[in-house]
Design an enzyme around this catalytic site. Structure first.
Site, PDB file in Angstrom:
ATOM      1  N   HIS A  35     -24.890 -23.089   0.321  1.00  0.00           N
ATOM      2  CA  HIS A  35     -24.956 -23.143   1.780  1.00  0.00           C
ATOM      3  C   HIS A  35     -26.044 -24.110   2.259  1.00  0.00           C
ATOM      4  O   HIS A  35     -27.054 -23.692   2.838  1.00  0.00           O
ATOM      5  CB  HIS A  35     -25.246 -21.741   2.332  1.00  0.00           C
ATOM      6  CG  HIS A  35     -24.199 -20.728   1.988  1.00  0.00           C
ATOM      7  ND1 HIS A  35     -24.081 -20.178   0.732  1.00  0.00           N
ATOM      8  CD2 HIS A  35     -23.221 -20.163   2.745  1.00  0.00           C
ATOM      9  CE1 HIS A  35     -23.086 -19.309   0.720  1.00  0.00           C
ATOM     10  NE2 HIS A  35     -22.539 -19.291   1.928  1.00  0.00           N
ATOM     11  N   SER A 122     -26.048  -9.231   1.229  1.00  0.00           N
ATOM     12  CA  SER A 122     -25.199  -8.348   2.013  1.00  0.00           C
ATOM     13  C   SER A 122     -25.925  -8.225   3.344  1.00  0.00           C
ATOM     14  O   SER A 122     -26.967  -7.568   3.442  1.00  0.00           O
ATOM     15  CB  SER A 122     -25.048  -6.989   1.332  1.00  0.00           C
ATOM     16  OG  SER A 122     -24.159  -6.177   2.053  1.00  0.00           O
ATOM     17  N   HIS A 259     -19.767 -24.222   6.719  1.00  0.00           N
ATOM     18  CA  HIS A 259     -20.469 -23.061   6.171  1.00  0.00           C
ATOM     19  C   HIS A 259     -20.088 -22.866   4.703  1.00  0.00           C
ATOM     20  O   HIS A 259     -18.915 -22.847   4.341  1.00  0.00           O
ATOM     21  CB  HIS A 259     -20.119 -21.795   6.958  1.00  0.00           C
ATOM     22  CG  HIS A 259     -20.842 -20.572   6.463  1.00  0.00           C
ATOM     23  ND1 HIS A 259     -22.070 -20.193   6.950  1.00  0.00           N
ATOM     24  CD2 HIS A 259     -20.519 -19.656   5.509  1.00  0.00           C
ATOM     25  CE1 HIS A 259     -22.458 -19.094   6.336  1.00  0.00           C
ATOM     26  NE2 HIS A 259     -21.534 -18.748   5.444  1.00  0.00           N
ATOM     27  N   SER A 348     -33.774  21.140   7.638  1.00  0.00           N
ATOM     28  CA  SER A 348     -32.626  21.627   6.870  1.00  0.00           C
ATOM     29  C   SER A 348     -32.724  21.212   5.401  1.00  0.00           C
ATOM     30  O   SER A 348     -32.356  21.969   4.510  1.00  0.00           O
ATOM     31  CB  SER A 348     -31.323  21.092   7.459  1.00  0.00           C
ATOM     32  OG  SER A 348     -31.056  21.650   8.728  1.00  0.00           O
ATOM     33  N   GLU A 369     -29.183   6.288   9.137  1.00  0.00           N
ATOM     34  CA  GLU A 369     -29.261   6.429   7.683  1.00  0.00           C
ATOM     35  C   GLU A 369     -29.314   5.108   6.932  1.00  0.00           C
ATOM     36  O   GLU A 369     -29.922   5.021   5.860  1.00  0.00           O
ATOM     37  CB  GLU A 369     -28.088   7.273   7.169  1.00  0.00           C
ATOM     38  CG  GLU A 369     -28.179   8.744   7.521  1.00  0.00           C
ATOM     39  CD  GLU A 369     -27.697   9.072   8.926  1.00  0.00           C
ATOM     40  OE1 GLU A 369     -27.900  10.210   9.372  1.00  0.00           O
ATOM     41  OE2 GLU A 369     -27.101   8.166   9.571  1.00  0.00           O
ATOM     42  N   PHE A 395     -24.096  12.140   4.705  1.00  0.00           N
ATOM     43  CA  PHE A 395     -24.540  11.014   5.521  1.00  0.00           C
ATOM     44  C   PHE A 395     -25.054   9.846   4.693  1.00  0.00           C
ATOM     45  O   PHE A 395     -25.241   8.753   5.222  1.00  0.00           O
ATOM     46  CB  PHE A 395     -25.590  11.474   6.525  1.00  0.00           C
ATOM     47  CG  PHE A 395     -25.112  12.583   7.436  1.00  0.00           C
ATOM     48  CD1 PHE A 395     -23.756  12.769   7.682  1.00  0.00           C
ATOM     49  CD2 PHE A 395     -26.007  13.450   8.022  1.00  0.00           C
ATOM     50  CE1 PHE A 395     -23.305  13.793   8.503  1.00  0.00           C
ATOM     51  CE2 PHE A 395     -25.566  14.489   8.856  1.00  0.00           C
ATOM     52  CZ  PHE A 395     -24.213  14.651   9.087  1.00  0.00           C
TER      53      PHE A 395
END
Length: 625
Positions: A35, A122, A259, A348, A369, A395
């Site tokens: 790139h 990522s 790109h 919890s 999260e 989650f």
């Protein structure tokens, strides 16, 4: 206070930026991929950061006191490599090995390189990691090092970026500087905001940042902004750099369809055009690097153990989630670098119990999260802390990409997921983790603990903190009986036979809640004249192959697994996989095979075929084969 740059420094920074451009062109052309246009838009930013702003040691790139740099737009890796090469860490010619199989200069950065803390590429994850680093620097190390994160404008559409911005603004991380390379163009079309710099500014200010809009190709403006960031107290800084993709590339700059493409036959022409703009008479050797203050403390994360051993009575009813909280506090008592992070479920998961030892070592990440996991990864970088991350197990699926990248990043964190399976009861399927074992088992290098009582859970927490890679501890909501003596020894990959008889007809393998159901089923089967051994695997990955093979062979080759999880990727498949090459062994898997519903826990266990009665019936059929 901003320092005015002299003409010589300005010329050197400009020329260094152009050297970085040229290096990126040559490296990507050599690899026939990469790139270069994405590198070109940030060349001046990198020049100013590496050769005017950041303080670091070439002799030890991950030095504890050095400034941190995260390239969130990891596809621009060639210019990161070029910057370290131009600084003198390794020969500039080495970047011509970009993307080769035998080179660690990969297409996107990984910690195989000693100057990279985390893998990126990522998109949208770098800022969370940077937040973790900055939080540690400000609150635990209390050191002068700063954290810089370079973010692409395209990836700023990711929700994880905004989770991180909220976190940084909330905690007033004034040692954090986020740089946005706003070059207008995405991969396939212009970004949604293009060069609407005022919108960027207002958004960043709304998230509690000191936002500075600059010409991203003007080294004087950039250096002034970095100086202003260093002097800003009480809030993080965002430098919003207006740039152009492929800057200084004739006929390519600010144009689509370039790109991720090397320049090919155009490379020589573009390089000549850049060289013609470089100022003669400036230094061409390795530039001077600013040394950091050696003010980060020496820490020890290897000495980790429970401050006191488990102290339970046999048969005592204790939820493993509660035992985790007890263990966390004990670990924090013994080692001051144990920290806990949670996503507003601390009462919890019982991660809040660390606050009784040290309230400062609990980090509330709120209901975000992806950022929760990213911050933990950053907090664990450079061996500064021992992070324990908790939320409802379901989650963690939201942060799977962060966990996947964490494995590539060689990160060491412990994730603790509570409220697993249908045994949570009335809350219903949206809260029931039934995919979590599969998810964590799929992560390279991971260790998956599934403790079945309070004693084993405390030891799991202790072992996980000392185990390299990503660890997962699956805890349960219901109270379950203590079945182990407090002195019992545990280790990863070693299971335990918790029930056996002479001449057993089959062996049942259960974990967590289903282990206790298996023990009840064993009692029922005994009344029917069938002897069933019961195994607690303790870890699902690695699974205890030797124990399973030994017991399967002893028990007529009949193995019954039962899990509060979907059948794909869970306990049953782990057992079946390790025994797959053995002759004369049959493995029957009991699992939740449809989307469940609300109901009392004991009713749901039977309804979905994993309760004691269902286990006993399945055992009878298996023995009859």
């Amino acid at each position: 206070m901003a320092v005015t740059l002299d003409d010589k420094t300005v010329a050197e920074l400009r020329n260094l930026a152009d050297r970085l451009r040229i290096d990126s062109i040559r490296a990507t052309n050599a690899s026939k991929s990469g790139h270069p246009t994405s590198c070109a838009s940030m060349a001046e930013i990198m020049s100013c950061l590496f050769f005017r702003v950041m303080k670091y040691k070439l002799s030890e790139p991950r030095d504890k006191s050095s400034d941190r740099f995260i390239l969130s737009k990891g596809h621009a890796a060639p210019i990161l490599y070029a910057a370290w090469a131009e600084a003198g860490l390794f020969p500039v010619d080495d970047i011509m090995n970009l993307r080769k199989l035998d080179s660690d200069l990969e297409g996107h950065p990984t910690p195989r390189l000693n100057f990279v803390d985390v893998a990126t590429g990522s998109l949208g994850q770098g800022l969370s990691v940077a937040c973790g680093m900055a939080y540690v620097g400000k609150h635990f190390d209390k050191a002068s090092y700063r954290t810089y994160c370079l973010i692409g404008d395209g990836e700023s559409a990711e929700g994880s970026i905004w989770e991180a911005l909220h976190f940084a603004g909330h905690y007033r991380l004034d040692n954090l500087c986020a740089i946005f390379d706003i070059n207008r163009l995405g991969q396939s079309e212009p970004t949604s905001l293009q060069h609407n710099m005022e919108v960027y500014r207002k958004r960043l200010e709304a998230f509690g940042f000191h936002a500075i809009v600059v010409d991203g190709h003007d080294v004087e403006e950039l250096c002034k902004a970095f100086d202003e960031a260093s002097a800003t107290v009480g809030k993080p800084t965002a430098i919003l750099a207006k740039t152009f993709k492929g800057y200084k590339f004739p006929t390519i700059s600010d144009e689509l369809d370039w790109h991720g493409k090397p320049l090919g036959a155009k490379a020589d022409e573009v390089i000549r055009a850049i060289e013609q703009q470089m100022q003669p008479g400036t230094a061409t050797g390795a530039p001077k690097i600013l040394e950091p203050l050696n003010d980060a403390p020496v820490v020890d994360i290897d000495d980790l153990r429970l401050s006191t051993p488990p102290a339970y009575k046999m048969g005592e009813m204790v939820a493993t989630r509660f035992a985790y909280g007890t263990a966390l506090a004990k670990l924090a008592e013994h080692n001051s670098r144990v920290i806990a992070l949670d996503g507003d479920t601390k009462n919890s998961t019982y991660s809040d119990r660390i606050k009784k030892v040290s309230a400062e070592r609990y980090i509330e990440c709120f209901i975000a999260e992806q950022n929760l996991v990213g911050v933990a990864i950053g907090a664990g970088c450079r061996n500064r802390t021992i992070p324990y991350v908790s939320t409802f197990a379901a989650f963690f699926t939201r942060a799977f990409d962060q966990l996947r990248m964490g494995a590539i990043s060689q990160t060491n964190i412990t994730c603790v997921g509570s409220h697993a399976g249908v045994s949570i009861g009335e809350d219903g399927p949206s809260q029931m983790a039934l995919e979590d074992l599969a998810m964590f088992r799929s992560i390279p290098g991971s260790t998956v603990f599934y403790p079945s009582d309070a004693v084993s859970c405390e030891r799991a927490a202790e072992l996980a903190g000392k185990t390299k890679g990503i660890c997962f501890i699956r805890t349960s909501r219901p109270n379950t009986a203590v079945i182990y003596e407090n002195e019992q020894v545990f280790s990863a990959g070693k299971g335990h036979v918790v029930r056996s008889h002479d001449q057993d007809d089959l062996v049942i393998v259960g974990a967590g809640v289903t282990l206790h159901e298996a023990l009840k089923a064993s009692d029922m089967l005994m009344e029917a004249g069938i002897k069933a051994a019961v195994i607690d695997p303790f870890t699902i990955k690695p699974i205890d192959h030797d124990l399973l093979l030994k017991e399967a062979t002893r028990c007529n080759g009949r193995v019954l697994t039962v899990e509060d999880h979907y059948p794909e990727g869970g306990l049953g498949e782990a057992v079946a996989s390790t025994l797959a090459e053995q002759r004369n062994i049959i493995v029957k898997i009991l699992a939740v095979r449809e989307v469940p519903r609300s109901g009392p826990p004991e009713v749901l266990l039977e309804h979905f075929g994993i309760g004691a009665k269902a286990i006993a019936e399945a055992a009878k059929k298996l023995v009859a084969l």
